[in-house]
Design an enzyme around this catalytic site. Structure first.
Site, PDB file in Angstrom:
ATOM      1  N   ALA A  67       0.874  -1.178   0.000  1.00 29.60           N
ATOM      2  CA  ALA A  67       0.000   0.000   0.000  1.00 29.60           C
ATOM      3  C   ALA A  67       0.905   1.221   0.000  1.00 29.60           C
ATOM      4  CB  ALA A  67      -0.882  -0.014   1.244  1.00 29.60           C
ATOM      5  N   GLY A 112       0.823  -5.121   0.724  1.00 31.91           N
ATOM      6  CA  GLY A 112      -0.322  -5.239  -0.186  1.00 31.91           C
ATOM      7  C   GLY A 112       0.043  -5.873  -1.523  1.00 31.91           C
ATOM      8  N   GLU A 135       4.608  -5.289   7.270  1.00 36.87           N
ATOM      9  CA  GLU A 135       3.783  -4.284   7.951  1.00 36.87           C
ATOM     10  C   GLU A 135       4.202  -4.045   9.395  1.00 36.87           C
ATOM     11  OE1 GLU A 135       2.591  -6.548   5.847  1.00 36.87           O
ATOM     12  OE2 GLU A 135       1.024  -5.647   4.597  1.00 36.87           O
TER      13      GLU A 135
HETATM   14  C1  HXC Z   1       5.033   4.488  -0.955  1.00 35.69           C
HETATM   15  C2  HXC Z   1       7.026   3.600  -1.653  1.00 35.69           C
HETATM   16  C3  HXC Z   1       6.676   2.334  -1.145  1.00 35.69           C
HETATM   17  C4  HXC Z   1       5.385   2.201  -0.535  1.00 35.69           C
HETATM   18  C5  HXC Z   1       8.647   2.185  -2.003  1.00 35.69           C
HETATM   19  N1  HXC Z   1       8.248   3.453  -2.177  1.00 35.69           N
HETATM   20  N2  HXC Z   1       7.708   1.479  -1.373  1.00 35.69           N
HETATM   21  N3  HXC Z   1       6.214   4.671  -1.553  1.00 35.69           N
HETATM   22  N4  HXC Z   1       4.625   3.308  -0.469  1.00 35.69           N
HETATM   23  N5  HXC Z   1       4.952   1.047  -0.077  1.00 35.69           N
HETATM   24  C6  HXC Z   1       8.988   4.537  -2.809  1.00 35.69           C
HETATM   25  C7  HXC Z   1      10.128   5.023  -1.919  1.00 35.69           C
HETATM   26  O1  HXC Z   1       9.657   5.932  -0.940  1.00 35.69           O
HETATM   27  C8  HXC Z   1      11.028   5.679  -2.949  1.00 35.69           C
HETATM   28  O2  HXC Z   1      10.487   6.933  -3.294  1.00 35.69           O
HETATM   29  C9  HXC Z   1      10.856   4.782  -4.182  1.00 35.69           C
HETATM   30  O3  HXC Z   1       9.624   4.089  -3.989  1.00 35.69           O
HETATM   31  C10 HXC Z   1      11.992   3.754  -4.302  1.00 35.69           C
HETATM   32  O4  HXC Z   1      12.058   3.061  -3.071  1.00 35.69           O
HETATM   33  P1  HXC Z   1      13.417   2.909  -2.226  1.00 35.69           P
HETATM   34  O5  HXC Z   1      13.015   2.627  -0.814  1.00 35.69           O
HETATM   35  O6  HXC Z   1      14.319   4.062  -2.489  1.00 35.69           O
HETATM   36  O7  HXC Z   1      14.058   1.623  -2.917  1.00 35.69           O
HETATM   37  P2  HXC Z   1      15.006   0.540  -2.245  1.00 35.69           P
HETATM   38  O8  HXC Z   1      16.000   1.186  -1.325  1.00 35.69           O
HETATM   39  O9  HXC Z   1      15.511  -0.284  -3.375  1.00 35.69           O
HETATM   40  O10 HXC Z   1      14.033  -0.356  -1.338  1.00 35.69           O
HETATM   41  C11 HXC Z   1      12.989  -1.080  -1.950  1.00 35.69           C
HETATM   42  C12 HXC Z   1      12.020  -1.581  -0.849  1.00 35.69           C
HETATM   43  C13 HXC Z   1      11.592  -0.372   0.009  1.00 35.69           C
HETATM   44  C14 HXC Z   1      12.709  -2.642   0.021  1.00 35.69           C
HETATM   45  C15 HXC Z   1      10.841  -2.209  -1.582  1.00 35.69           C
HETATM   46  O11 HXC Z   1      11.112   0.660  -0.863  1.00 35.69           O
HETATM   47  C16 HXC Z   1      10.528  -0.686   1.009  1.00 35.69           C
HETATM   48  O12 HXC Z   1      10.786  -1.255   2.067  1.00 35.69           O
HETATM   49  N6  HXC Z   1       9.278  -0.270   0.711  1.00 35.69           N
HETATM   50  C17 HXC Z   1       8.181  -0.374   1.642  1.00 35.69           C
HETATM   51  C18 HXC Z   1       7.676  -1.791   1.690  1.00 35.69           C
HETATM   52  C19 HXC Z   1       6.555  -1.916   2.718  1.00 35.69           C
HETATM   53  O13 HXC Z   1       6.703  -1.635   3.889  1.00 35.69           O
HETATM   54  N7  HXC Z   1       5.389  -2.348   2.234  1.00 35.69           N
HETATM   55  C20 HXC Z   1       4.211  -2.536   3.061  1.00 35.69           C
HETATM   56  C21 HXC Z   1       3.398  -1.269   3.089  1.00 35.69           C
HETATM   57  S1  HXC Z   1       2.014  -1.425   4.179  1.00 35.69           S
HETATM   58  P3  HXC Z   1      11.322   8.303  -3.081  1.00 35.69           P
HETATM   59  O14 HXC Z   1      10.335   9.357  -3.479  1.00 35.69           O
HETATM   60  O15 HXC Z   1      11.740   8.341  -1.661  1.00 35.69           O
HETATM   61  O16 HXC Z   1      12.485   8.142  -4.023  1.00 35.69           O
HETATM   62  C22 HXC Z   1       0.898  -2.317   3.343  1.00 35.69           C
HETATM   63  C23 HXC Z   1      -0.394  -2.559   4.069  1.00 35.69           C
HETATM   64  C24 HXC Z   1      -1.429  -3.168   3.141  1.00 35.69           C
HETATM   65  O17 HXC Z   1       1.137  -2.737   2.269  1.00 35.69           O
HETATM   66  C25 HXC Z   1      -2.801  -3.188   3.810  1.00 35.69           C
HETATM   67  C26 HXC Z   1      -3.457  -1.875   3.954  1.00 35.69           C
HETATM   68  C27 HXC Z   1      -4.841  -1.976   4.494  1.00 35.69           C
END
Ligand code: HXC
Length: 260
Positions: A67, A112, A135
């Site tokens: 998400a 997500g 999460e």
């Molecule tokens: C918003 C995101 C994002 C996310 C990555 N980005 N994941 N933006 N939401 N989930 C953005 C980063 O902020 C960054 O933007 C760009 O994408 C590239 O990501 P980086 O982090 O710079 O890349 P990297 O260092 O290679 O790391 C990749 C990654 C990391 C390991 C995938 O991005 C990460 O941990 N992402 C979050 C994963 C996560 O926690 N997902 C679960 C979300 S909660 P900028 O602008 O900074 O360059 C969820 C709940 C679902 O999903 C249910 C809801 C009801």
């Protein structure tokens, strides 16, 4: 139908749906969830000659990284529950779609994104794919069905570990555990996906729909688990820890959780 964040291509009876927010690693913002709903409710069912659907992500790095955490600002317990329920409803539409839906997982499938892949009927992963439910690192739990479907694929013990640690699986581990059906080199991902769906397209459509609904029926006893997840997700979005977790991600630092 026109979309901001999805691109749709038709090829020999297969619809290829690409989630296209490459700069945000295809994170599912509210608009994308809305468009997925439109696609599965109104667009795909009304296209003649379509036998199956592939969902994939734009670019070489991510299927869907979860998400959109940047939209989490301002979430509280009540709208957290609504967010979870809205996404669960769309993912249920995918799971119960009467034609095969295959996730071609081309990179990170986190949160997500992993939940979206699990809602599909089949998963093919490229060798660089990574799966996980991170999460807990944000002070929340999965809210798009991940706590329920992960158990269905990998069993309670491994699901519990993955959900509690937020650790990622690489494509081979995901394959060994039964989370993905096949792992292939990145350049062969779509061809493999298409060849599986072309094989299924030679079967009777009524039989194919019957397999999907019958396999789903086995898990219907589990409805309460999905409701429980919505409530538990809302409870976490009502905490200070959740604000800290989401802020820490945006500020690119480690979260400091206090239990409040
Ligand atoms: C918003 C995101 C994002 C996310 C990555 N980005 N994941 N933006 N939401 N989930 C953005 C980063 O902020 C960054 O933007 C760009 O994408 C590239 O990501 P980086 O982090 O710079 O890349 P990297 O260092 O290679 O790391 C990749 C990654 C990391 C390991 C995938 O991005 C990460 O941990 N992402 C979050 C994963 C996560 O926690 N997902 C679960 C979300 S909660 P900028 O602008 O900074 O360059 C969820 C709940 C679902 O999903 C249910 C809801 C009801």
């Amino acid at each position: 139908m026109s979309y901001q964040n999805l691109s749709v291509q038709e090829e020999n009876g297969i619809l290829i749906l690409t989630i296209s927010r490459e700069k945000a690693l295809n994170a599912l913002n509210g608009q994308t969830i809305l468009e997925l709903r439109q696609f599965f409710a109104e667009d795909a069912p009304n296209r003649d000659g379509i036998r199956s659907i592939i969902i994939t992500g734009a670019g070489p790095k991510a299927f869907v990284a979860g998400a959109d955490i940047k939209e989490f600002v301002g979430l509280d317990a009540e709208n957290g529950r609504q967010l979870s329920q809205r996404g669960q409803d769309v993912f249920r539409m995918i799971e119960t779609f009467p034609k095969p839906v295959l996730a071609a997982v081309n990179g990170f499938a986190l949160g997500g994104g992993c939940e979206l892949a699990m809602a599909c009927h089949l998963r093919v992963a490229s060798e660089n794919a990574r799966f996980g439910q991170p999460e807990v690192n944000l002070g929340i739990i999965p809210g798009y069905g991940g706590t329920q479907r992960l158990i269905q694929y990998v069993g309670k013990g491994k699901a519990m570990e993955l959900l509690l640690t937020g650790d990622m699986l690489d494509a081979r581990e995901a394959h060994t555990l039964g989370l993905v059906n096949h792992v292939v080199p990145a350049g062969e991902l779509l061809d493999k996906a298409k060849s599986i769906l072309q094989k299924i397209a030679t079967k009777g459509p009524v039989a194919v729909a019957g397999v999907i609904s019958s396999v789903n029926a086995y898990f219907q006893y589990n409805e309460d688990g999905f409701d429980h997840e919505v409530r538990a997700f809302g409870k976490t979005t009502g905490t200070e820890d959740f604000k800290e977790g989401a802020t820490a991600f945006i500020e690119k630092r480690q979260a400091n959780f206090t239990g409040k």
